[in-house]
Design an enzyme around this catalytic site. Structure first.
Site, PDB file in Angstrom:
ATOM      1  N   CYS A 260      65.886   5.258  16.751  1.00 23.24           N
ATOM      2  CA  CYS A 260      66.723   4.259  16.206  1.00 23.24           C
ATOM      3  C   CYS A 260      67.468   3.845  17.235  1.00 23.24           C
ATOM      4  CB  CYS A 260      67.595   5.098  15.207  1.00 23.24           C
ATOM      5  SG  CYS A 260      66.599   5.419  13.763  1.00 23.24           S
TER       6      CYS A 260
HETATM    7  N1  LIG Z   1      63.020   8.517  11.839  1.00 24.16           N
HETATM    8  C1  LIG Z   1      64.106   8.117  11.615  1.00 24.16           C
HETATM    9  O1  LIG Z   1      65.258   8.869  11.587  1.00 24.16           O
HETATM   10  C2  LIG Z   1      64.648   6.872  10.880  1.00 24.16           C
HETATM   11  C3  LIG Z   1      65.686   6.674  10.331  1.00 24.16           C
HETATM   12  C4  LIG Z   1      65.842   5.233   9.707  1.00 24.16           C
HETATM   13  C5  LIG Z   1      64.919   4.320   9.621  1.00 24.16           C
HETATM   14  N2  LIG Z   1      63.909   4.680  10.233  1.00 24.16           N
HETATM   15  C6  LIG Z   1      62.849   3.526  10.366  1.00 24.16           C
HETATM   16  O2  LIG Z   1      61.935   3.585   9.490  1.00 24.16           O
HETATM   17  C7  LIG Z   1      60.604   3.189  10.095  1.00 24.16           C
HETATM   18  C8  LIG Z   1      59.516   4.281   9.985  1.00 24.16           C
HETATM   19  O3  LIG Z   1      59.961   5.370  11.032  1.00 24.16           O
HETATM   20  P1  LIG Z   1      59.460   6.867  11.186  1.00 24.16           P
HETATM   21  O4  LIG Z   1      60.413   7.503  11.960  1.00 24.16           O
HETATM   22  O5  LIG Z   1      59.204   7.156   9.815  1.00 24.16           O
HETATM   23  O6  LIG Z   1      58.034   6.645  11.896  1.00 24.16           O
HETATM   24  P2  LIG Z   1      56.963   7.511  11.936  1.00 24.16           P
HETATM   25  O7  LIG Z   1      55.979   7.345  13.203  1.00 24.16           O
HETATM   26  O8  LIG Z   1      57.331   8.998  11.786  1.00 24.16           O
HETATM   27  O9  LIG Z   1      55.885   7.229  10.617  1.00 24.16           O
HETATM   28  C9  LIG Z   1      55.348   6.008  10.584  1.00 24.16           C
HETATM   29  C10 LIG Z   1      53.838   6.416   9.917  1.00 24.16           C
HETATM   30  O10 LIG Z   1      53.215   5.317   9.430  1.00 24.16           O
HETATM   31  C11 LIG Z   1      51.982   5.434   9.710  1.00 24.16           C
HETATM   32  N3  LIG Z   1      51.456   4.038   9.824  1.00 24.16           N
HETATM   33  C12 LIG Z   1      51.516   3.011  10.450  1.00 24.16           C
HETATM   34  N4  LIG Z   1      50.871   1.870  10.221  1.00 24.16           N
HETATM   35  C13 LIG Z   1      50.459   2.113   8.883  1.00 24.16           C
HETATM   36  C14 LIG Z   1      49.686   1.305   7.862  1.00 24.16           C
HETATM   37  N5  LIG Z   1      49.226  -0.042   8.092  1.00 24.16           N
HETATM   38  N6  LIG Z   1      49.345   1.972   6.737  1.00 24.16           N
HETATM   39  C15 LIG Z   1      49.484   3.246   6.569  1.00 24.16           C
HETATM   40  N7  LIG Z   1      50.153   3.955   7.652  1.00 24.16           N
HETATM   41  C16 LIG Z   1      50.718   3.391   8.507  1.00 24.16           C
HETATM   42  C17 LIG Z   1      51.737   6.083  10.964  1.00 24.16           C
HETATM   43  O11 LIG Z   1      50.643   6.796  11.305  1.00 24.16           O
HETATM   44  C18 LIG Z   1      53.058   7.048  10.893  1.00 24.16           C
HETATM   45  O12 LIG Z   1      52.476   8.208  10.532  1.00 24.16           O
HETATM   46  C19 LIG Z   1      60.782   2.705  11.289  1.00 24.16           C
HETATM   47  O13 LIG Z   1      61.193   1.109  11.234  1.00 24.16           O
HETATM   48  C20 LIG Z   1      62.046   3.422  11.507  1.00 24.16           C
HETATM   49  O14 LIG Z   1      63.028   2.401  12.674  1.00 24.16           O
HETATM   50  C21 LIG Z   1      63.433   5.752  10.902  1.00 24.16           C
END
Ligand SMILES: NC(=O)c1ccc[n+]([C@@H]2O[C@H](COP(=O)([O-])OP(=O)(O)OC[C@H]3O[C@@H](n4cnc5c(N)ncnc54)[C@H](O)[C@@H]3O)[C@@H](O)[C@H]2O)c1
Length: 419
Positions: A260
């Protein structure tokens, strides 16, 4: 029963999937990473906030289906997109959102709802995602299907504020979409907060993270200045925090990491520059200060070693925590990993304790992973606290280390120097 498809089963998507199953939905967890799908299907969680027992229970209901096949999305009622939104050389990369949108579009039917949760700049839902969904489905939003945005506020490792008790901001491309989005989250969380447009919801998330990023940069700069003035910055912060209004404490540290803070504010500054030619100077300054913190930690450590007649080169250095913050194993953008790299390059004999990150902890070349033992602590010329996991035995460190450089204010004693 409604069918929910969650695209992306990572830090955000997996906890959401669990909550949706527990709320009674039929849930398809779409995940392109085949290894992750395999682990999910045998109840082997890779997200700290989701214990494998919770995953097991979800699977046992028969209403949670992890899969990498978009054909399993057929007939869905609600789809939530939680895919990564990284930054490459300061430029937002929305290809994951674009691909997820293109893949789900053929399964959109009249009356269903699509929600974006990935963090992104204002305008993404309506200007980027909507045309992709409309092209692939042949339907229009919001006339034929509903579309909205709801930012995620998940704080990995936080035992108090979880998905269900953290208010959730919701939005829609029109009033009817907002009502659909709100109705969905009302079943998962205690309180939803509606805003009038998807752009406002997108900006809300970026503002929250930018606020934190800037305030951390401020205390980091304050720590640098206070140290040189011979003032205890933490005592000053604690004292300031007794003011019951108009102040909020932030802690200095070795920099910011995770998905983030090092990334989200730049989505905002990039878009401000691109669309209205405005340089978001607060964000640029916060980036500069926070990105320079690992270098500052190394400088301070070198000085501390110097006063003990040692150089970084050849010194045995024990780093505690390589993840970007305490109690998580997330190594993404971790400032601790940058400190480790810098120390290796200076010729330090670097050993590190990182109990949470699994194989990801081994990505630092030249760093030997070890357990936290009395012998390791006693053999080190310096112990450096970088991610202050609660599971570390700080009494052991205080009792046996010759010199501790503590960037997180966890240790006390004559041989402890704070950032
Ligand atoms: N991690 C955090 O603390 C947090 C908090 C708030 C918001 N976010 C936001 O949420 C979003 C996701 O973050 P995250 O931390 O969960 O990421 P992450 O990498 O942990 O998970 C994302 C998943 O999506 C999968 N993926 C990618 N493209 C895909 C597709 N086309 N179809 C199916 N699966 C697909 C990836 O393989 C991965 O496992 C980002 O935009 C991030 O900024 C994250």
């Amino acid at each position: 029963m409604q069918k929910v498809v969650l695209i992306g089963q990572g830090y955000v998507g997996l906890p959401l999937a669990m909550s949706a199953v527990e709320a009674g939905f039929d849930v398809v967890g779409l995940e392109l990473d085949a290894t992750r799908v395999k682990r999910l299907s045998v109840a082997d969680s890779y997200v700290e906030d989701v214990p494998s027992t919770r995953l097991r229970k979800a699977l046992d209901t028969g209403r949670y289906q992890p899969t990498d096949d978009y054909a399993d999305a057929v007939g869905f009622d609600v789809c939530v997109i939680t895919v990564p939104t990284p930054l490459h050389d300061g430029v937002p990369d929305l290809t994951y959102v674009e691909r997820a949108g293109a893949a789900i579009a053929p399964h959109i039917r009249a009356g269903c709802t699509v929600i974006l949760e990935s963090t992104t700049y204002p305008g993404t839902t309506e200007d980027l995602l909507r045309p992709i969904l409309e092209r692939g489905s042949g339907l229009c939003a919001p006339e034929e299907f509903f579309l909205g945005y709801s930012p995620e506020r998940i704080d990995p490792g936080n035992p108090v504020w979880r998905l269900e008790n953290t208010p959730k901001v919701v939005s829609g491309t029109d009033e009817a979409s907002l009502e659909r989005v709100r109705a969905f989250y009302d079943r998962l969380v205690e309180r939803t907060v509606a805003v009038s447009s998807t752009r406002t919801a997108e900006l809300t998330k970026l503002f929250e993270n930018t606020f934190r990023h800037i305030n951390i940069a401020l205390v980091n700069e304050l720590a640098i200045v206070a140290g040189r003035l011979g003032v205890d910055v933490r005592e000053a912060i604690d004292a300031a925090a007794t003011k019951p209004f108009g102040f909020m404490p932030f802690a200095p540290g070795p920099g910011v990491g995770g998905h983030c803070l090092p990334i989200d504010p730049s989505y905002l500054s990039w878009q401000a520059k691109r669309t209205i030619g405005h340089r978001f100077r607060f964000i640029e300054l916060a980036n500069d200060i926070n990105e320079a913190m690992p270098q500052y930690v190394v400088q301070r450590l070198a000085l501390g070693l110097n006063t003990r007649g040692k150089a970084v080169n050849g010194s045995r250095l024990l780093l505690l925590g390589l993840a970007y913050k305490k109690n998580v194993g997330d190594m993404r953008e971790s400032p601790a990993a940058v400190v480790a790299d810098l120390l290796v390059r200076l010729g330090g004999v670097v050993r590190a304790v990182e109990p949470y990150a699994g194989p990801a902890a081994a990505t630092n070349e030249g760093v030997t992973l070890v357990d936290l033992t009395e012998a390791e602590v006693a053999a080190a010329d310096a112990v450096v606290v970088l991610a202050d996991h609660d599971s570390f035995d700080y009494a052991l460190v205080e009792g046996h280390a010759r010199y501790v450089f503590d960037t997180r204010n966890r240790c006390r004693g004559r041989n402890v120097e704070a950032l």
